[in-house]
Design an enzyme around this catalytic site. Structure first.
Site, PDB file in Angstrom:
ATOM      1  NE  ARG A  74      52.928 113.765  -9.220  1.00 24.46           N
ATOM      2  CZ  ARG A  74      53.579 113.990  -8.071  1.00 24.46           C
ATOM      3  NH1 ARG A  74      54.437 114.995  -7.981  1.00 24.46           N
ATOM      4  NH2 ARG A  74      53.392 113.212  -7.027  1.00 24.46           N
ATOM      5  CG  HIS A 116      59.828 114.726  -9.388  1.00 26.59           C
ATOM      6  ND1 HIS A 116      58.785 114.097 -10.008  1.00 26.59           N
ATOM      7  CD2 HIS A 116      59.346 115.076  -8.150  1.00 26.59           C
ATOM      8  CE1 HIS A 116      57.737 114.065  -9.216  1.00 26.59           C
ATOM      9  NE2 HIS A 116      58.053 114.666  -8.068  1.00 26.59           N
TER      10      HIS A 116
HETATM   11  N1  LIG Z   1      57.802 118.300  -7.349  1.00 25.28           N
HETATM   12  C1  LIG Z   1      57.824 117.738  -6.162  1.00 25.28           C
HETATM   13  O1  LIG Z   1      58.902 117.408  -5.659  1.00 25.28           O
HETATM   14  C2  LIG Z   1      56.554 117.539  -5.414  1.00 25.28           C
HETATM   15  C3  LIG Z   1      55.343 117.750  -5.999  1.00 25.28           C
HETATM   16  N2  LIG Z   1      54.190 117.640  -5.259  1.00 25.28           N
HETATM   17  C4  LIG Z   1      52.898 117.892  -5.920  1.00 25.28           C
HETATM   18  O2  LIG Z   1      52.226 118.937  -5.234  1.00 25.28           O
HETATM   19  C5  LIG Z   1      50.840 118.635  -5.231  1.00 25.28           C
HETATM   20  C6  LIG Z   1      50.101 119.448  -4.185  1.00 25.28           C
HETATM   21  O3  LIG Z   1      50.370 118.968  -2.889  1.00 25.28           O
HETATM   22  P1  LIG Z   1      49.542 119.477  -1.614  1.00 25.28           P
HETATM   23  O4  LIG Z   1      49.579 120.947  -1.508  1.00 25.28           O
HETATM   24  O5  LIG Z   1      50.015 118.677  -0.465  1.00 25.28           O
HETATM   25  O6  LIG Z   1      48.060 119.044  -2.041  1.00 25.28           O
HETATM   26  P2  LIG Z   1      46.678 119.507  -1.408  1.00 25.28           P
HETATM   27  O7  LIG Z   1      45.719 118.408  -1.670  1.00 25.28           O
HETATM   28  O8  LIG Z   1      46.881 119.937   0.003  1.00 25.28           O
HETATM   29  O9  LIG Z   1      46.264 120.789  -2.244  1.00 25.28           O
HETATM   30  C7  LIG Z   1      45.740 120.713  -3.515  1.00 25.28           C
HETATM   31  C8  LIG Z   1      45.163 122.060  -3.911  1.00 25.28           C
HETATM   32  O10 LIG Z   1      44.747 121.984  -5.275  1.00 25.28           O
HETATM   33  C9  LIG Z   1      43.399 122.430  -5.374  1.00 25.28           C
HETATM   34  N3  LIG Z   1      42.710 121.726  -6.457  1.00 25.28           N
HETATM   35  C10 LIG Z   1      42.568 120.400  -6.645  1.00 25.28           C
HETATM   36  N4  LIG Z   1      41.831 120.134  -7.736  1.00 25.28           N
HETATM   37  C11 LIG Z   1      41.481 121.325  -8.239  1.00 25.28           C
HETATM   38  C12 LIG Z   1      40.693 121.732  -9.344  1.00 25.28           C
HETATM   39  N5  LIG Z   1      40.118 120.847 -10.175  1.00 25.28           N
HETATM   40  N6  LIG Z   1      40.527 123.043  -9.568  1.00 25.28           N
HETATM   41  C13 LIG Z   1      41.089 123.961  -8.725  1.00 25.28           C
HETATM   42  N7  LIG Z   1      41.840 123.646  -7.659  1.00 25.28           N
HETATM   43  C14 LIG Z   1      42.033 122.344  -7.418  1.00 25.28           C
HETATM   44  C15 LIG Z   1      42.780 122.103  -4.043  1.00 25.28           C
HETATM   45  O11 LIG Z   1      41.616 122.895  -3.869  1.00 25.28           O
HETATM   46  P3  LIG Z   1      40.736 122.827  -2.511  1.00 25.28           P
HETATM   47  O12 LIG Z   1      41.651 123.375  -1.430  1.00 25.28           O
HETATM   48  O13 LIG Z   1      39.591 123.687  -2.770  1.00 25.28           O
HETATM   49  O14 LIG Z   1      40.438 121.375  -2.298  1.00 25.28           O
HETATM   50  C16 LIG Z   1      43.931 122.431  -3.096  1.00 25.28           C
HETATM   51  O15 LIG Z   1      43.949 123.804  -2.807  1.00 25.28           O
HETATM   52  C17 LIG Z   1      50.833 117.119  -5.017  1.00 25.28           C
HETATM   53  O16 LIG Z   1      49.618 116.549  -5.443  1.00 25.28           O
HETATM   54  C18 LIG Z   1      51.998 116.669  -5.861  1.00 25.28           C
HETATM   55  O17 LIG Z   1      51.582 116.349  -7.163  1.00 25.28           O
HETATM   56  C19 LIG Z   1      54.211 117.328  -3.934  1.00 25.28           C
HETATM   57  C20 LIG Z   1      55.398 117.095  -3.308  1.00 25.28           C
HETATM   58  C21 LIG Z   1      56.673 117.164  -3.999  1.00 25.28           C
HETATM   59  O1  LIG Z   2      56.439 114.335  -5.981  1.00 25.81           O
HETATM   60  C1  LIG Z   2      56.492 113.945  -4.857  1.00 25.81           C
HETATM   61  C2  LIG Z   2      55.388 113.753  -3.990  1.00 25.81           C
HETATM   62  O2  LIG Z   2      55.600 113.555  -2.779  1.00 25.81           O
HETATM   63  O3  LIG Z   2      54.247 113.774  -4.470  1.00 25.81           O
END
Ligand SMILES: NC(=O)C1=CN([C@@H]2O[C@H](COP(=O)(O)OP(=O)(O)OC[C@H]3O[C@@H](n4cnc5c(N)ncnc54)[C@H](OP(=O)(O)O)[C@@H]3O)[C@@H](O)[C@H]2O)C=CC1
Ligand SMILES: O=CC(=O)O
Length: 313
Positions: free
Chosen positions: A228, A276
Site C-alpha cells: 500500500r 496498482h
Molecule cells: N499491489 C497489489 O496489487 C496488491 C497488494 N496487496 C497487499 O498485500 C498485503 C499483504 O497480503 P497478504 O500476504 O495476503 O497478507 P497476510 O495477512 O497473509 O500477511 C501479512 C503479513 O504482515 C505481517 N504483519 C502485519 N502487521 C504487522 C506488524 N505490525 N509488524 C510486523 N509484521 C506485520 C503479518 O505478520 P504475522 O504473520 O505474524 O501475522 C503477516 O506476515 C495486503 O494487505 C494488501 O495490502 C495484496 C494484493 C494485491
Molecule cells: O490491492 C489489492 C488487494 O487485493 O488488496
C-alpha cells in the site's frame, strides 16, 4: 442460500455465472441500491453503507481482494457498514501469490543484472561492460511474511538470493531468516539490499518505510513497494534516492491513486511505476476460494481467511 454481489467495476454477470457453477443451489444476485432482500452471504468491494446496514441473517461478508484496509477504514467511520458479529473474509492467494512472485523476481533480477545501469548507459550511447553483482551482496528483505510475502520469499530463495522476512510473529520457513516485531526491525534492515513490502495497511504499519528504516539498509539499496502507498513516506524515498543511499525504487502503490500528474515520482529517473496491478483479483480462482469457504461455513467448519478486525488484517 441467497448471495449478494457488489463491486464498483467488476462484471457482475461474469462473477455470478462463475459462482452459480460452483454453488448450483444458491440464489445469487447483483446488489443494487434499495435491495433489502434476504442474504446469507455478501461479496463486496467498496460497498455502500446501505448494502449491509442492519442486515440480520448474514453469515459472512467476503472482501473481493487481499487487503481489507479500505473496508476497515470505512467501518471505523461508520460502524453500520458491517453488521456486528458477522465475520469478514478476504482472498487468500487465489492466484495473487504467483503474480507477486512474477513481479518481485523480475524486478530483483532487473536490478541484480544491472539493467537499470545499462539503460542509463544506453541513453548516453555508451558500450561499457560493468562488474557483476554477487548474490551474497544482494540480501532480499521482505516486510510481511504472510500469504503473499511468504511465497515471494520462497521464489527468491529459489533464485539463490539470501532472503529474510519481517513479521509480527516468527516464522519457520526453510532457508529464510525470520525477524519479528519492532525490536528486530533494525536487525532485519541491516544489510538488506532489496526491501520488498508486502505488509497489510494497519495503524502499526503506516509510514514504516521512512528515512529511519531506509538509512539502515545496505548502501545502494532498492525499494519495491507492492502493498500500500501509505506504507512509504514518499518524501523520504526521494531524499534517499537523491542522496545516493537508495539506487532505485519500483512502486506499484501510492498514497494517492491514481498518482497525480504533478508527483515528482513520475519524473524521477530511478523510480519505476506501475498502476496498482502487482496482483489483481482473478475471478475464477477467487470464486473457487469463496465457494469452498461458504461450503465449509455451512458445515459449521472454520475455514481460513477470516480477518481479525482488532488486528486489522
Ligand atoms: N499491489 C497489489 O496489487 C496488491 C497488494 N496487496 C497487499 O498485500 C498485503 C499483504 O497480503 P497478504 O500476504 O495476503 O497478507 P497476510 O495477512 O497473509 O500477511 C501479512 C503479513 O504482515 C505481517 N504483519 C502485519 N502487521 C504487522 C506488524 N505490525 N509488524 C510486523 N509484521 C506485520 C503479518 O505478520 P504475522 O504473520 O505474524 O501475522 C503477516 O506476515 C495486503 O494487505 C494488501 O495490502 C495484496 C494484493 C494485491
Ligand atoms: O490491492 C489489492 C488487494 O487485493 O488488496
Amino acid at each position: 442460500m441467497d448471495i449478494i454481489f457488489y463491486h464498483p467495476t467488476f462484471d457482475a454477470n461474469h462473477w455470478i455465472s462463475l459462482l452459480q457453477r460452483q454453488l448450483p443451489e444458491a440464489r445469487i444476485r447483483e446488489w443494487r441500491s434499495g435491495d433489502n432482500g434476504p442474504a446469507d452471504y455478501a461479496l463486496v468491494w467498496h460497498p455502500p453503507v446501505e448494502m449491509l446496514r442492519g442486515r440480520t441473517g448474514l453469515k459472512a461478508v467476503f472482501a473481493l481482494g487481499a487487503g481489507v484496509d479500505s473496508i476497515l477504514s470505512k467501518l471505523k467511520k461508520d460502524p453500520d457498514l458491517l453488521p456486528a458479529g458477522v465475520p469478514l473474509f478476504r482472498l487468500e492467494d487465489t492466484g495473487m501469490a504467483e503474480q507477486m512472485q512474477e513481479y518481485a523476481v523480475s524486478q530483483v533480477l532487473h536490478w541484480f543484472r544491472r539493467f537499470d545501469d545499462y539503460q542509463a548507459l544506453k541513453l548516453q550511447a555508451k558500450w561499457e561492460p560493468l562488474a557483476d553483482y554477487e548474490r551474497e551482496d544482494f540480501t532480499i528483505g521482505i516486510l510481511g511474511a504472510g500469504v503473499l510475502g511468504g511465497k515471494v520469499a520462497e521464489s527468491l530463495v529459489g533464485w539463490g538470493f539470501p532472503v529474510r522476512c519481517w513479521s509480527r510473529s516468527h516464522k519457520n520457513y526453510s532457508r529464510i531468516k525470520s525477524f519479528a516485531g519492532r525490536e528486530e526491525l533494525s536487525a532485519f534492515a541491516n544489510n538488506t539490499r532489496v526491501l520488498i513490502n508486502l505488509l497489510p495497511n494497519t495503524p502499526e504499519t503506516v509510514g514504516i518505510i521512512n528515512s529511519e528504516l531506509v538509512n539502515q539498509l545496505a548502501d545502494n539499496a532498492y525499494v519495491l513497494n507492492l502493498a500500500r502507498g501509505v506504507h512509504l513516506v514518499e518524501d523520504d524515498l526521494l531524499t534517499a534516492l537523491d542522496s545516493g543511499k537508495l539506487k532505485g525504487a519500483m512502486l506499484d502503490v501510492f498514497s494517492r491513486e491514481p498518482l497525480p500528474a504533478e508527483s515528482p515520482l513520475w519524473r524521477h529517473p530511478r523510480v519505476a511505476i506501475t498502476p496498482h496491478v502487482a496482483a489483481v483479483t482473478r475471478p475464477a480462482q477467487a470464486v473457487e476460494f469463496i465457494s469452498s469457504t461458504i461450503i465449509q461455513l455451512d458445515k459449521g467448519q472454520h475455514p481460513t481467511g477470516q480477518v481479525d478486525l482488532q488486528r486489522g488484517y
